[in-house]
Design a protein around this motif. Structure first.
Motif, PDB file in Angstrom:
ATOM      1  N   PHE A   1      -2.181  11.842 -16.182  1.00 49.52           N
ATOM      2  CA  PHE A   1      -2.650  11.200 -16.170  1.00 49.52           C
ATOM      3  C   PHE A   1      -2.811   9.593 -15.961  1.00 49.52           C
ATOM      4  CE2 PHE A   1      -3.680  15.470 -14.734  1.00 49.52           C
ATOM      5  CZ  PHE A   1      -4.150  15.263 -12.934  1.00 49.52           C
ATOM      6  N   HIS A   2      -1.953   8.620 -15.185  1.00 48.14           N
ATOM      7  CA  HIS A   2      -2.029   7.283 -15.826  1.00 48.14           C
ATOM      8  C   HIS A   2      -2.807   6.426 -14.593  1.00 48.14           C
ATOM      9  CE1 HIS A   2      -1.058   3.375 -17.294  1.00 48.14           C
ATOM     10  NE2 HIS A   2       0.290   3.462 -16.095  1.00 48.14           N
ATOM     11  N   LEU A   3      -4.197   6.559 -14.535  1.00 50.76           N
ATOM     12  CA  LEU A   3      -5.238   5.439 -14.131  1.00 50.76           C
ATOM     13  C   LEU A   3      -5.096   4.378 -14.215  1.00 50.76           C
ATOM     14  CD1 LEU A   3      -6.140   8.775 -14.363  1.00 50.76           C
ATOM     15  CD2 LEU A   3      -7.412   7.937 -12.724  1.00 50.76           C
ATOM     16  N   ALA A   4      -5.101   3.233 -15.699  1.00 54.67           N
ATOM     17  CA  ALA A   4      -5.396   2.595 -15.784  1.00 54.67           C
ATOM     18  C   ALA A   4      -4.244   1.655 -15.414  1.00 54.67           C
ATOM     19  CB  ALA A   4      -5.218   2.422 -17.657  1.00 54.67           C
ATOM     20  N   ALA A   5      -5.377   0.175 -15.348  1.00 53.97           N
ATOM     21  CA  ALA A   5      -4.639  -0.658 -14.416  1.00 53.97           C
ATOM     22  C   ALA A   5      -5.296  -2.012 -14.234  1.00 53.97           C
ATOM     23  CB  ALA A   5      -4.449  -0.462 -13.181  1.00 53.97           C
ATOM     24  N   LEU A   6      -5.900  -2.927 -14.298  1.00 45.27           N
ATOM     25  CA  LEU A   6      -6.270  -3.964 -14.001  1.00 45.27           C
ATOM     26  C   LEU A   6      -6.315  -4.453 -12.123  1.00 45.27           C
ATOM     27  CD1 LEU A   6      -7.644  -6.324 -15.123  1.00 45.27           C
ATOM     28  CD2 LEU A   6      -5.722  -8.197 -15.314  1.00 45.27           C
ATOM     29  N   TYR A   7      -7.643  -4.145 -11.339  1.00 44.45           N
ATOM     30  CA  TYR A   7      -8.074  -3.840 -10.228  1.00 44.45           C
ATOM     31  C   TYR A   7      -8.652  -4.695  -9.570  1.00 44.45           C
ATOM     32  CZ  TYR A   7      -7.234   1.460 -11.311  1.00 44.45           C
ATOM     33  OH  TYR A   7      -7.011   2.360 -11.366  1.00 44.45           O
TER      34      TYR A   7
ATOM     35  N   ARG B   1       0.409  -7.702 -17.333  1.00 49.39           N
ATOM     36  CA  ARG B   1       0.454  -7.171 -18.461  1.00 49.39           C
ATOM     37  C   ARG B   1       0.397  -5.966 -18.740  1.00 49.39           C
ATOM     38  NH1 ARG B   1      -2.035 -10.610 -20.656  1.00 49.39           N
ATOM     39  NH2 ARG B   1      -4.330  -9.706 -21.607  1.00 49.39           N
ATOM     40  N   ILE B   2      -0.844  -4.989 -18.413  1.00 51.17           N
ATOM     41  CA  ILE B   2      -1.437  -4.074 -17.355  1.00 51.17           C
ATOM     42  C   ILE B   2      -0.872  -3.145 -17.010  1.00 51.17           C
ATOM     43  CG2 ILE B   2      -3.591  -2.848 -17.381  1.00 51.17           C
ATOM     44  CD1 ILE B   2      -5.422  -5.410 -18.055  1.00 51.17           C
ATOM     45  N   ASN B   3      -0.545  -3.605 -15.577  1.00 53.50           N
ATOM     46  CA  ASN B   3      -0.495  -3.001 -14.751  1.00 53.50           C
ATOM     47  C   ASN B   3       1.341  -2.076 -14.449  1.00 53.50           C
ATOM     48  OD1 ASN B   3      -2.565  -3.280 -14.042  1.00 53.50           O
ATOM     49  ND2 ASN B   3      -2.107  -4.539 -11.851  1.00 53.50           N
ATOM     50  N   VAL B   4       1.792  -3.790 -15.399  1.00 54.96           N
ATOM     51  CA  VAL B   4       3.449  -3.265 -14.855  1.00 54.96           C
ATOM     52  C   VAL B   4       4.008  -2.933 -16.551  1.00 54.96           C
ATOM     53  CG1 VAL B   4       5.994  -4.487 -14.727  1.00 54.96           C
ATOM     54  CG2 VAL B   4       4.583  -4.738 -13.317  1.00 54.96           C
TER      55      VAL B   4
ATOM     56  N   THR C   1       1.696  -6.847  -8.380  1.00 55.03           N
ATOM     57  CA  THR C   1       1.593  -6.082 -10.142  1.00 55.03           C
ATOM     58  C   THR C   1       2.028  -4.584  -9.909  1.00 55.03           C
ATOM     59  OG1 THR C   1      -0.638  -6.162 -10.281  1.00 55.03           O
ATOM     60  CG2 THR C   1       0.939  -8.598 -11.650  1.00 55.03           C
ATOM     61  N   LYS C   2       1.212  -3.981  -8.989  1.00 56.21           N
ATOM     62  CA  LYS C   2       0.947  -2.861  -8.555  1.00 56.21           C
ATOM     63  C   LYS C   2       2.431  -2.528  -8.060  1.00 56.21           C
ATOM     64  CE  LYS C   2      -1.356   0.283  -9.264  1.00 56.21           C
ATOM     65  NZ  LYS C   2      -1.529   1.027 -10.617  1.00 56.21           N
ATOM     66  N   TYR C   3       2.896  -3.451  -6.908  1.00 59.48           N
ATOM     67  CA  TYR C   3       3.867  -3.029  -6.219  1.00 59.48           C
ATOM     68  C   TYR C   3       5.388  -2.881  -7.814  1.00 59.48           C
ATOM     69  CZ  TYR C   3       8.393  -4.338  -4.235  1.00 59.48           C
ATOM     70  OH  TYR C   3       9.733  -4.159  -3.610  1.00 59.48           O
TER      71      TYR C   3
ATOM     72  N   PRO D   1      -4.173   5.258  -3.446  1.00 61.03           N
ATOM     73  CA  PRO D   1      -5.673   5.500  -2.314  1.00 61.03           C
ATOM     74  C   PRO D   1      -5.788   3.992  -1.656  1.00 61.03           C
ATOM     75  CG  PRO D   1      -5.770   5.979  -4.926  1.00 61.03           C
ATOM     76  CD  PRO D   1      -4.120   5.883  -4.514  1.00 61.03           C
ATOM     77  N   GLY D   2      -6.039   4.355  -0.826  1.00 64.78           N
ATOM     78  CA  GLY D   2      -6.299   3.276   0.039  1.00 64.78           C
ATOM     79  C   GLY D   2      -8.142   2.063  -0.594  1.00 64.78           C
ATOM     80  N   ILE D   3      -8.625   2.025  -0.043  1.00 65.25           N
ATOM     81  CA  ILE D   3      -9.647   1.249  -0.740  1.00 65.25           C
ATOM     82  C   ILE D   3     -11.110   1.460  -0.693  1.00 65.25           C
ATOM     83  CG2 ILE D   3     -11.368  -0.692  -0.948  1.00 65.25           C
ATOM     84  CD1 ILE D   3      -9.705  -2.201   1.583  1.00 65.25           C
ATOM     85  N   VAL D   4     -11.476   2.851  -2.274  1.00 63.21           N
ATOM     86  CA  VAL D   4     -12.165   3.653  -2.666  1.00 63.21           C
ATOM     87  C   VAL D   4     -13.398   3.071  -2.292  1.00 63.21           C
ATOM     88  CG1 VAL D   4     -12.335   4.912  -4.571  1.00 63.21           C
ATOM     89  CG2 VAL D   4     -10.570   4.156  -4.257  1.00 63.21           C
TER      90      VAL D   4
END
Length: 354
Positions: free
Chosen positions: A91-97, A108-111, A163-165, A185-188
């Motif tokens: 499960f890869h959840l780590a990201a800069l949100y 760097r974090i997301n891609v 970067t998420k794209y 997800p949408g806006i949680v």
């Protein structure tokens, strides 16, 4: 028996996902939880909390210091060999949100981080599923209806979206024959029944403004725009993810875990206003004045991110055909926001740190 490797711990969604999966303890061998060294104390505390709230044993919740932005996730050779042999689910959840983040750290974090986790996944010999947490907002500034199978965008509201794209594009290019599930997800927001949340971002910035402006309430509607705003309770996201990431029907699918019947911006503002003040908004303030008035100084005073406003005026609808079809007969549905909003506001009023 399932052996999980999870990034993004000790984050809230990762923690709640562990709680959900732990409801079937006889199917779990172990959770391997990756955290950055600076989160050691928080990760340890969160693990201890999980041991109190679930039936998991200490040997089933193992912490690993690492970094997704570093080659081999900064794990030792011995640890990698063990994980490559045992892990069945990633499960890869780590990201800069952060919506206000600069491009370079987000990239760097997301891609790069996602590419490193995917490279790690290719070495896991027992892998049954690689679950990647993307976002519905990889659609950027597209308008109209966006399908779950689509990944098309050329302009974005912020570096987070872009970067998420790029991360999802790279994920799809590098996944190869690995069995995967992409969660968008949408806006949680908070729990649909209790309102619980540890994060005061997104729509909670609007509540921050309402709290600081309560002496002049009722407030006017911020403009006439009525774009659909996709708010989704975290319990729906967690329950749906836990099911779809294990069910055979979820293999090589992308799911919009968004509200299939979202409300417009004016309706959401009204729900927030009524729940917070006990009365309806009065009048209309042109949106351009709201946007102009929200200078960096004012935004800081209101504890609000300017970027949040973009999500209340952008007209987009996220199709949920795959999610609704594959969750049919599970009892997992997205609750209507009109029912959950009073609980979300009540939790904010009693728990937010002012």
């Amino acid at each position: 028996m399932r052996t999980y490797f999870m990034t993004g711990f000790p984050g809230f969604l990762a923690t709640k996902l562990i709680e959900q999966l732990a409801r079937i303890p006889n199917q779990i061998a172990c959770f391997h939880l990756l955290h950055v060294p600076s989160e050691r104390h928080t990760a340890t505390k969160r693990r201890d909390d999980l041991l109190k709230r679930t039936s998991l044993r200490p040997d089933q919740l193992l912490l690993h210091e690492g970094d997704i932005t570093i080659d081999q996730l900064a794990l030792s050779l011995e640890t990698r060999r063990m994980l490559h042999q045992d892990v069945t689910h990633i499960f890869h959840l780590a990201a800069l949100y952060d919506l206000s983040t600069a491009y370079d750290p987000a990239f760097r974090i997301n891609v790069i981080g996602t590419a490193n986790v995917t490279r790690f996944a290719h070495s896991c010999r027992a892998l049954e599923r690689y679950v990647y947490f993307s976002t519905a907002y990889v659609s950027g500034l597209r308008s109209g209806t966006v399908l779950e199978d689509e990944l098309q965008a050329n302009s974005f509201k912020n570096a987070y979206e872009e970067t998420k794209y790029l991360a999802e594009v790279r994920f799809r290019n590098e996944i190869g024959t690995l069995p995967y599930t992409i969660i968008r997800p949408g806006i949680v927001v908070g729990h649909s029944k209790t309102g619980e949340t540890p994060k005061w971002d997104g729509v909670y910035f609007v509540l921050n403004a309402m709290r600081l402006l309560q002496s002049v309430a009722p407030l006017p509607y911020p403009g006439r725009a009525n774009a659909l705003v996709n708010l989704v309770p975290y319990d729906y996201v967690i329950e749906a993810t836990a099911y779809l990431s294990h069910a055979p029907v979820g293999i090589n699918k992308t799911y919009h875990l968004t509200d299939p019947f979202p409300h417009g911006a004016r309706a959401i503002f009204e729900m927030l206003h009524v729940a917070y003040y006990g009365r309806y908004p009065r009048g209309i303030l042109p949106f351009r004045l709201v946007s102009t008035a929200l200078t960096p100084v004012v935004a800081k005073r209101l504890q609000m991110q300017r970027q949040t406003l973009d999500y209340f005026i952008h007209p987009v609808q996220y199709d949920t055909t795959h999610a609704i079809r594959d969750l049919r007969d599970t009892g997992i549905i997205c609750p209507d926001l009109s029912e959950t909003m009073p609980r979300i506001v009540a939790y904010y009023q009693t728990h937010a740190e002012y």
